[in-house]
Structures are given as structure tokens and as C-alpha cells.
Motif scaffolding. Structure first.
Motif, PDB file in Angstrom:
ATOM      1  N   UNK A 221      -5.010  -5.558   6.599  1.00  9.92           N
ATOM      2  CA  UNK A 221      -3.697  -4.964   6.400  1.00  9.92           C
ATOM      3  C   UNK A 221      -2.695  -5.612   7.333  1.00  9.92           C
ATOM      4  N   UNK A 222      -1.414  -5.417   7.020  1.00 10.59           N
ATOM      5  CA  UNK A 222      -0.346  -5.924   7.879  1.00 10.59           C
ATOM      6  C   UNK A 222       0.816  -4.940   7.848  1.00 10.59           C
TER       7      UNK A 222
ATOM      8  N   UNK B  91       3.486  -1.520   4.429  1.00  8.17           N
ATOM      9  CA  UNK B  91       2.175  -1.955   4.892  1.00  8.17           C
ATOM     10  C   UNK B  91       1.532  -2.711   3.739  1.00  8.17           C
ATOM     11  N   UNK B  92       1.124  -3.940   4.005  1.00  6.77           N
ATOM     12  CA  UNK B  92       0.512  -4.775   2.976  1.00  6.77           C
ATOM     13  C   UNK B  92      -1.007  -4.732   3.113  1.00  6.77           C
TER      14      UNK B  92
ATOM     15  N   UNK C  18       4.458  -4.285   8.206  1.00  2.00           N
ATOM     16  CA  UNK C  18       5.622  -5.158   8.066  1.00  2.00           C
ATOM     17  C   UNK C  18       6.888  -4.323   8.107  1.00  2.00           C
ATOM     18  N   UNK C  19       7.349  -4.040   9.313  1.00  2.00           N
ATOM     19  CA  UNK C  19       8.572  -3.272   9.522  1.00  2.00           C
ATOM     20  C   UNK C  19       9.288  -3.905  10.718  1.00  2.00           C
ATOM     21  N   UNK C  20       9.783  -3.100  11.657  1.00  2.54           N
ATOM     22  CA  UNK C  20      10.416  -3.679  12.840  1.00  2.54           C
ATOM     23  C   UNK C  20       9.446  -4.560  13.607  1.00  2.54           C
ATOM     24  N   UNK C  21       8.152  -4.207  13.548  1.00  6.07           N
ATOM     25  CA  UNK C  21       7.101  -5.017  14.142  1.00  6.07           C
ATOM     26  C   UNK C  21       6.190  -5.536  13.035  1.00  6.07           C
ATOM     27  N   UNK C  22       5.922  -6.822  13.031  1.00  9.20           N
ATOM     28  CA  UNK C  22       4.972  -7.412  12.100  1.00  9.20           C
ATOM     29  C   UNK C  22       3.630  -7.479  12.825  1.00  9.20           C
ATOM     30  N   UNK C  23       2.661  -6.667  12.363  1.00 11.72           N
ATOM     31  CA  UNK C  23       1.396  -6.516  13.092  1.00 11.72           C
ATOM     32  C   UNK C  23       0.227  -6.605  12.119  1.00 11.72           C
TER      33      UNK C  23
ATOM     34  N   UNK D  39       0.828  -1.196   0.000  1.00 11.39           N
ATOM     35  CA  UNK D  39       0.000   0.000   0.000  1.00 11.39           C
ATOM     36  C   UNK D  39       0.867   1.252   0.000  1.00 11.39           C
ATOM     37  N   UNK D  40       0.308   2.331  -0.529  1.00 13.01           N
ATOM     38  CA  UNK D  40       1.029   3.596  -0.604  1.00 13.01           C
ATOM     39  C   UNK D  40       0.152   4.762  -0.210  1.00 13.01           C
TER      40      UNK D  40
END
Length: 281
Positions: free
Chosen positions: A63-64, A51-52, A66-71, A11-12
Motif C-alpha cells: 500500500x501507499x 491510499x493506493x 498518498x496525501x500530504x505525506x507519501x508513505x 482503496x476504500x
């Protein structure tokens, strides 16, 4: 970026309104992802990751972060399997996986074989919320931290992190980065503490906030002062300030085995609404 009918895409900025509308369906549970999305406007250079989005019949359904924390957020089994498959294609870059327990369990069922054994698994973390006034009298000595307090505050932050996470935030050259994070929270007005001279006896921070909710982290009472009721009164003070000046609902999640903390939060007026899980690497 073109919309997909079924599946995952990155996403953007153009997707921001649609993402916020999805997260606002459960704004307290989703406060961390909501905060990160608003803060970065979905710009990759600010996210430090991606962010996916999961699309079902052309509609953004999950959404997910996806960086230092996968949430993951707002995700069902099909979306979680797709997120896990995408994460498994590259070497692990996240230090934690965190979110509502059913989502983390389903995500990890697919992702676990690729990412290996976590350093720590915390499956039972009651997620607590307080929307009204605190149930006990706020501690009048708890206040916002200021720049002049950082010399006293920083050692307490290190002690809390080390006790909670099991490793020092200063390990592997992390001192400057962690001190910058503490300073950032102070400057933002999100650090609260009770000071006894040059010593912190209680502290807590707001880690994430949206127009709907904020999430508290880093709650700490000096070991020599535990058992005096400082946590309940301190949290009541944090709640009172946060609800007045940051967001109407205050949330946090706590390790299930931490009975003293759970009692303190209950005394302050927090109630459990769900269960979170955290995997640490």
C-alpha cells in the motif's frame, strides 16, 4: 470496488480489513500508515488524499499513503515502481516522502525526474524502538500537557519545528493550522512536557498510534538547558506513560547526524531496528 489481478487501484472502506491485515505484518514500521488507515477508515474526505493498493495475482501485497505525506508500506520494487508511476502522473501534492530507506530510494528512482529536487534530503534516519521499560529513571516532572499549557507549549513547538524542518510552521499563513494541530495533540493526550514556570524545557508528542505501537515526534529541549540530560529522562517518562496508556511499543526516527539526540535515545533504552529516509519539499 472490483479487485484487480495485477497493478494499482485506489482503496476504500470495504478494503479496510485486508489493509490492516497487511500492515499488521510489521506493525511498528507501518505505524503511521496503520494510524491513518484506522483514523480515516479509508474515506477519501478524511484522508485528504488516497491510499493506493498494489495487487499481485489478485492479492493485496503493498500500500501507499498518498496525501500530504507519501508513505509506502510493505512494498517491493515492482509495487514501488507502480506507485511512483501513478504519483508522477499528477503535479506533486505531497510535502514529504518518508519511509524505510530501501523503499524511498526505489520510489524516488522512478519518481524523482517528475517531482524535481527536494528542498531537503535526509537519507540516514535511524529508526528506533523500545518495547520494554526505559533504561533510565523517568523524569518525574514530565507530564501530559493540558489546555492551560498551550500558551507556553506553542512557542516551543514552533521553535522545534523551525529548527528541525528549516522553515517556520507559521510561514505562508500557517499559524492557525499549526496551532490547531498542537491543540489537537494536547486534547488527545499525546503531548508531554516538562514545564519551568511558563517555559517548556523538554517536550515530545505522539504523532501516530495503533494497538501495537506509537511513534514519537517533536522531541525538543530548550537550548539553554541542553547538556543536562533532560532528553533521556524526559523520553523515559514519555515511554513509561505511552506504553502504559497508548501502545506497547514506542518508536521514532532521528537524523543520523544528530549525535546528542541519538545518545539520549540510547540512554533511554531505544535500539535501532532499521533506517528511514525523508525527502522534504
Amino acid at each position: 470496488m472490483p479487485r484487480v489481478q495485477q497493478g494499482v487501484r485506489v482503496l476504500g472502506p470495504a478494503d479496510l480489513p485486508e489493509v490492516l491485515a497487511l500492515l499488521e505484518r510489521d506493525p511498528v514500521t507501518n505505524v503511521f500508515v496503520d494510524y491513518r488507515v484506522r483514523l480515516t477508515r479509508l474515506e477519501p474526505r478524511w484522508l485528504g488524499g488516497e491510499v493506493w493498493g498494489w495487487y499481485d495475482d489478485g492479492v493485496l501485497a503493498a500500500v501507499c499513503h498518498a496525501a500530504a505525506n507519501l508513505v509506502p508500506a510493505a512494498a517491493g520494487p515492482e509495487a514501488l515502481a507502480a506507485f511512483a508511476d501513478r504519483a508522477a502522473r499528477a503535479p506533486r501534492s505531497s510535502s514529504t516522502v518518508v519511509g524505510p530507506r530501501p523503499m524511498v530510494e526505489e520510489l524516488w528512482r522512478v519518481l524523482g525526474p517528475a517531482w524535481g529536487t527536494p528542498r531537503d534530503e535526509r537519507w540516514e534516519q535511524p529508526h528506533l524502538e523500545l518495547t520494554g521499560p526505559p533504561a533510565v529513571e523517568p523524569d518525574p516532572l514530565v507530564r501530559r500537557s493540558e489546555s492551560a499549557d498551550i500558551a507556553a507549549l506553542y512557542p516551543a513547538c514552533v521553535a522545534m519545528y523551525t529548527e528541525e524542518v528549516g522553515i517556520s510552521p507559521e510561514a505562508d499563513g500557517g499559524r492557525e493550522l499549526y496551532r490547531a494541530r498542537v491543540t489537537q495533540l494536547v486534547n488527545r493526550g499525546w503531548s508531554f512536557a516538562r514545564y519551568d514556570g511558563d517555559r517548556v524545557v523538554f517536550k515530545a508528542e505522539v504523532a501516530a498510534a495503533s494497538p501495537y505501537a506509537c511513534q514519537v515526534q517533536g522531541v525538543y529541549v530548550d537550548p539553554s538547558r541542553r547538556g543536562e540530560g533532560l532528553a533521556a529522562g524526559g523520553m523515559a517518562a514519555v515511554v513509561e506513560i505511552a506504553r502504559r496508556e497508548i501502545a506497547p511499543t514506542v518508536s521514532l526516527y532521528v537524523n543520523g547526524h544528530n549525535a546528542p539526540a541519538r545518545r539520549a535515545y540510547e540512554r533511554a533504552g531505544f535500539a535501532q531496528t532499521s533506517t528511514f529516509s525523508t525527502l522534504m519539499f
